[in-house]
Design a protein around this motif. Structure first.
Motif, PDB file in Angstrom:
ATOM      1  N   GLU A  95       0.829  -1.206   0.000  1.00 41.05           N
ATOM      2  CA  GLU A  95       0.000   0.000   0.000  1.00 41.05           C
ATOM      3  C   GLU A  95       0.863   1.255   0.000  1.00 41.05           C
ATOM      4  N   THR A  96       1.913   1.270   0.818  1.00 45.39           N
ATOM      5  CA  THR A  96       2.811   2.425   0.844  1.00 45.39           C
ATOM      6  C   THR A  96       3.450   2.658  -0.519  1.00 45.39           C
ATOM      7  N   PHE A  97       3.857   1.571  -1.165  1.00 40.74           N
ATOM      8  CA  PHE A  97       4.497   1.701  -2.469  1.00 40.74           C
ATOM      9  C   PHE A  97       3.523   2.226  -3.515  1.00 40.74           C
ATOM     10  N   PHE A  98       2.356   1.605  -3.639  1.00 38.85           N
ATOM     11  CA  PHE A  98       1.422   1.971  -4.695  1.00 38.85           C
ATOM     12  C   PHE A  98       0.804   3.350  -4.480  1.00 38.85           C
ATOM     13  N   ILE A  99       0.580   3.761  -3.236  1.00 38.53           N
ATOM     14  CA  ILE A  99      -0.129   5.015  -2.967  1.00 38.53           C
ATOM     15  C   ILE A  99       0.825   6.207  -2.909  1.00 38.53           C
ATOM     16  N   TYR A 100       1.997   6.057  -2.290  1.00 41.96           N
ATOM     17  CA  TYR A 100       2.843   7.212  -2.003  1.00 41.96           C
ATOM     18  C   TYR A 100       4.091   7.312  -2.881  1.00 41.96           C
ATOM     19  N   LEU A 101       4.728   6.195  -3.199  1.00 43.46           N
ATOM     20  CA  LEU A 101       6.039   6.253  -3.852  1.00 43.46           C
ATOM     21  C   LEU A 101       5.981   6.094  -5.366  1.00 43.46           C
ATOM     22  N   LEU A 102       4.988   5.368  -5.864  1.00 49.30           N
ATOM     23  CA  LEU A 102       4.933   5.098  -7.297  1.00 49.30           C
ATOM     24  C   LEU A 102       4.513   6.326  -8.101  1.00 49.30           C
ATOM     25  N   ALA A 103       3.572   7.111  -7.573  1.00 49.82           N
ATOM     26  CA  ALA A 103       3.000   8.234  -8.326  1.00 49.82           C
ATOM     27  C   ALA A 103       4.047   9.242  -8.802  1.00 49.82           C
ATOM     28  N   PRO A 104       4.941   9.776  -7.938  1.00 51.76           N
ATOM     29  CA  PRO A 104       5.917  10.767  -8.438  1.00 51.76           C
ATOM     30  C   PRO A 104       6.890  10.200  -9.461  1.00 51.76           C
ATOM     31  N   ILE A 105       7.191   8.900  -9.382  1.00 58.31           N
ATOM     32  CA  ILE A 105       8.107   8.287 -10.349  1.00 58.31           C
ATOM     33  C   ILE A 105       7.463   8.231 -11.728  1.00 58.31           C
ATOM     34  N   ILE A 106       6.210   7.790 -11.784  1.00 59.08           N
ATOM     35  CA  ILE A 106       5.527   7.680 -13.066  1.00 59.08           C
ATOM     36  C   ILE A 106       5.154   9.060 -13.605  1.00 59.08           C
ATOM     37  N   PHE A 107       4.831  10.001 -12.717  1.00 58.03           N
ATOM     38  CA  PHE A 107       4.535  11.362 -13.169  1.00 58.03           C
ATOM     39  C   PHE A 107       5.738  11.965 -13.884  1.00 58.03           C
ATOM     40  N   ASP A 108       6.915  11.760 -13.341  1.00 59.77           N
ATOM     41  CA  ASP A 108       8.136  12.269 -13.974  1.00 59.77           C
ATOM     42  C   ASP A 108       8.309  11.676 -15.368  1.00 59.77           C
ATOM     43  N   ALA A 109       8.080  10.371 -15.498  1.00 56.45           N
ATOM     44  CA  ALA A 109       8.250   9.717 -16.797  1.00 56.45           C
ATOM     45  C   ALA A 109       7.266  10.270 -17.825  1.00 56.45           C
ATOM     46  N   GLY A 110       6.021  10.494 -17.410  1.00 52.43           N
ATOM     47  CA  GLY A 110       5.032  11.028 -18.334  1.00 52.43           C
ATOM     48  C   GLY A 110       5.288  12.483 -18.686  1.00 52.43           C
ATOM     49  N   TYR A 111       5.716  13.273 -17.705  1.00 50.40           N
ATOM     50  CA  TYR A 111       5.935  14.705 -17.924  1.00 50.40           C
ATOM     51  C   TYR A 111       7.071  14.953 -18.907  1.00 50.40           C
ATOM     52  N   PHE A 112       8.099  14.094 -18.863  1.00 51.82           N
ATOM     53  CA  PHE A 112       9.249  14.257 -19.751  1.00 51.82           C
ATOM     54  C   PHE A 112       9.235  13.262 -20.912  1.00 51.82           C
ATOM     55  N   MET A 113       8.090  12.650 -21.150  1.00 49.89           N
ATOM     56  CA  MET A 113       7.972  11.693 -22.244  1.00 49.89           C
ATOM     57  C   MET A 113       8.108  12.403 -23.596  1.00 49.89           C
ATOM     58  N   PRO A 114       8.955  11.887 -24.508  1.00 42.67           N
ATOM     59  CA  PRO A 114       9.008  12.445 -25.875  1.00 42.67           C
ATOM     60  C   PRO A 114       7.735  12.045 -26.628  1.00 42.67           C
ATOM     61  N   ASN A 115       6.749  12.931 -26.633  1.00 40.28           N
ATOM     62  CA  ASN A 115       5.417  12.589 -27.150  1.00 40.28           C
ATOM     63  C   ASN A 115       5.431  12.157 -28.611  1.00 40.28           C
ATOM     64  N   ARG A 116       6.219  12.839 -29.431  1.00 43.19           N
ATOM     65  CA  ARG A 116       6.225  12.510 -30.859  1.00 43.19           C
ATOM     66  C   ARG A 116       6.696  11.074 -31.080  1.00 43.19           C
ATOM     67  N   ALA A 117       7.792  10.685 -30.434  1.00 46.34           N
ATOM     68  CA  ALA A 117       8.312   9.323 -30.583  1.00 46.34           C
ATOM     69  C   ALA A 117       7.335   8.298 -30.012  1.00 46.34           C
TER      70      ALA A 117
END
Length: 558
Positions: A95-117
């Motif tokens: 629960e700690t992993f899925f609720i608190y720690l996973l979100a900022p990691i995946i948000f970073d990946a999506g925010y800096f995702m090369p959308n065109r590629a």
């Protein structure tokens, strides 16, 4: 007076001659803030270890920081175990992993995702995610069941539960390794995109099989209806998760536009709204990973257009800080899990059927992927444009970079406690995760260098020589992305970007081109400025020639 317990410390210093009614001179009570201080302590320890590790270029080039943090967590767990401390108090539950720690990691990946590629490869990514995940789940589970004569006798449904969690290529593990290597966008979006959607379908299959297990069903027959229901469940889950992410992205963008006169409020919307989308998807039993990635990918264009340049850069830097902090804590606790989880390590070191089960599971995770991936790539290359085909180098990296990490372990830890196979499954999962982190994580950089895979050039690095080499690459975006770009420019930009923004749509269609010039000087003394100016003219001429091949391009500038 000193009062110590396993959760807090109370410390009082009383004045001389004090009685029971006197007020203490100094008082310390850690009970209200004990958990928070522990969290800060773990974060500081992980950050300090990562900073020290980065000061050794030789060590950093041979081992990813994620592997180092797992080793550090293992060392801490060993010390706690030797001094007879209850290590289970320091574990990271699912629960700690899925609720608190996973979100900022995946948000970073999506925010800096090369959308065109990403959009250019979306079909390939979906085929890999759906096809390989279903194939891995069935192939690993059925293969282990067929070997029941030499392996522990386990029913098919628990085996499929185990194989489904092993089918989840962890986006956290992929980001951790590929961010350090700085692999090219084309390969990054294929590996990360597959891990992203692969995780979604693996969690859907895991939850479906867990529901069957909780109903007392232990055996299954693979029928067209069963496979079709799994595929339909994933498609519905993914589509609703995407729609939810788009809705929250529009909300964040609109709020950022409304706060254009008060930029201090915008960062709150930038982080709170995506996290709210993550929690909403989690509450609705959808895929929170897909939701927050879609939300962050869609909102970045409008958020940064409504922010001053300095504020947008601050948002990017803070996002990276939170990402690295969360990632460090995840891997630290993953190493600690060797002692704090319900893993039974005697199963690995005492020769038995259970030991063979663990080793065979590790072997099947590789074989199942390799057997399916290369034929699938061959079929996809028949229908892909020549510049977007997967080369043999790409296929080798794709087959080798399916890393299991914290998501697989969190799913294993969430298995019902009454499942008698749970200690065996947790032990096998940790062995596979540690193998991925140490063996694959440490060898993937030498493999990429050996194969000559293109990587991004670090910012600020300048090479010099008298010989001028220029490489120019220009590409027209895929039809889906081109339509998306036109739609957002004509309609959404006018609604979500404030008037006067420099990023307003101008009515022109832009060709994306990258020109890279390398000038090296062995002897010195040459007029490098003149050489660079001449090279720039050469690049400008070639780009103008390229622009004539693309009808929609109005102009090209360097």
């Amino acid at each position: 007076s000193l009062i110590y317990s396993n959760r807090s410390i109370m410390f009082n210093i009383m004045p001389p001659g004090a009685d029971d009614l006197s007020i203490p001179m100094v008082s310390l009570n850690l009970h209200p803030v004990f958990d928070l201080l522990c969290g800060i302590g773990w974060l500081l320890l992980a950050s300090f270890a990562k900073a020290v590790f980065a000061r050794s270029p030789r060590a950093a080039s041979r081992m990813p920081s994620s592997s180092m943090l797992v080793l550090l967590g293992f060392a801490i767990g060993l010390v706690l175990w030797l001094i007879d401390r209850p290590v289970v108090e320091y574990r990271m539950d699912s629960e700690t992993f899925f609720i608190y720690l996973l979100a900022p990691i995946i948000f970073d990946a999506g925010y800096f995702m090369p959308n065109r590629a990403f959009f250019a490869s979306i079909i390939t990514i979906l085929v890999f995610a759906v096809g390989l995940t279903i194939w891995n789940t069935i192939a690993i589970g059925v293969s282990l069941s067929l070997l029941s004569s030499i392996l522990p006798s386990i029913a098919l449904v628990p085996l499929l539960l185990f194989s489904s969690l092993l089918s989840a290529s962890d986006p956290v593990a992929v980001i951790a390794v590929f961010e350090e290597i700085q692999v090219n966008d084309f390969l990054f979006v294929h590996v990360f995109g597959e891990a992203l959607f692969n995780d979604a379908i693996a969690v859907v299959i895991f939850n479906l099989l867990l529901t069957l297990y909780n109903r007392g069903i232990r055996e299954l027959q693979f029928t067209g209806y069963l496979i079709g229901s799994l595929t339909a469940a994933f498609v519905f889950n993914a589509l609703v998760s995407v729609v939810l992410g788009v809705v929250f992205a529009l909300l964040a963008s609109l709020l950022a536009r409304l706060s254009v006169r008060d930029h201090s409020a915008a960062p709150a919307f930038i982080y709170v709204i995506p996290y709210l989308s993550f929690l909403t998807a989690h509450a609705l039993n959808l895929s929170p990973i897909i939701t927050i990635v879609v939300c962050s990918m869609c909102m970045r264009r409008y958020v940064e257009a409504n922010l001053p340049k300095k504020s947008a850069e601050t948002v990017r830097q803070f996002t990276k800080i939170v990402f690295h902090s969360s990632e460090s804590v995840v891997y630290l606790f993953l190493g600690l899990a060797a002692f704090s989880s319900k893993a039974n390590w005697w199963l690995l070191f005492s020769p038995s059927a259970s030991t063979l089960f663990i080793l065979v599971s590790l072997l099947f995770t590789f074989l199942a992927r390799w057997v399916a991936l290369f034929p699938l790539c061959a079929v996809l290359n028949l229908v892909k444009a020549s510049e977007r085909r997967l080369t043999m180098k790409d296929q080798l990296i794709l087959s080798y970079s399916a890393l299991r990490g914290a998501i697989a372990f969190a799913l294993a830890a969430s298995l019902p406690n009454e499942m008698k196979e749970k200690p065996l499954f947790i032990t096998a999962t940790l062995v596979i995760v540690y193998f991925n982190v140490f063996v694959q994580g440490c060898s993937i950089r030498p493999l990429i260098n050996r194969l000559g895979v293109e990587c991004k050039r670090p910012e600020g690095v300048v090479e010099t020589t008298v010989e001028v080499r220029a490489s120019i690459r220009a590409e027209r975006p895929g039809r889906l992305y081109a339509w998306f770009e036109r739609f957002t420019a004509k309609y959404l930009d006018r609604m979500l970007i404030s008037e006067g923004s420099s990023k307003k749509w101008t009515g022109k269609y832009t060709m994306t081109a990258r020109a890279e010039i390398t000038i090296e000087s062995k002897r010195g003394g040459e007029d490098l400025n003149a050489i660079a100016e001449e090279a720039s003219k050469m690049v400008q001429k070639r780009l103008n020639e390229l622009s004539e091949e693309f009808e929609e391009v109005d102009s090209v500038s360097v």
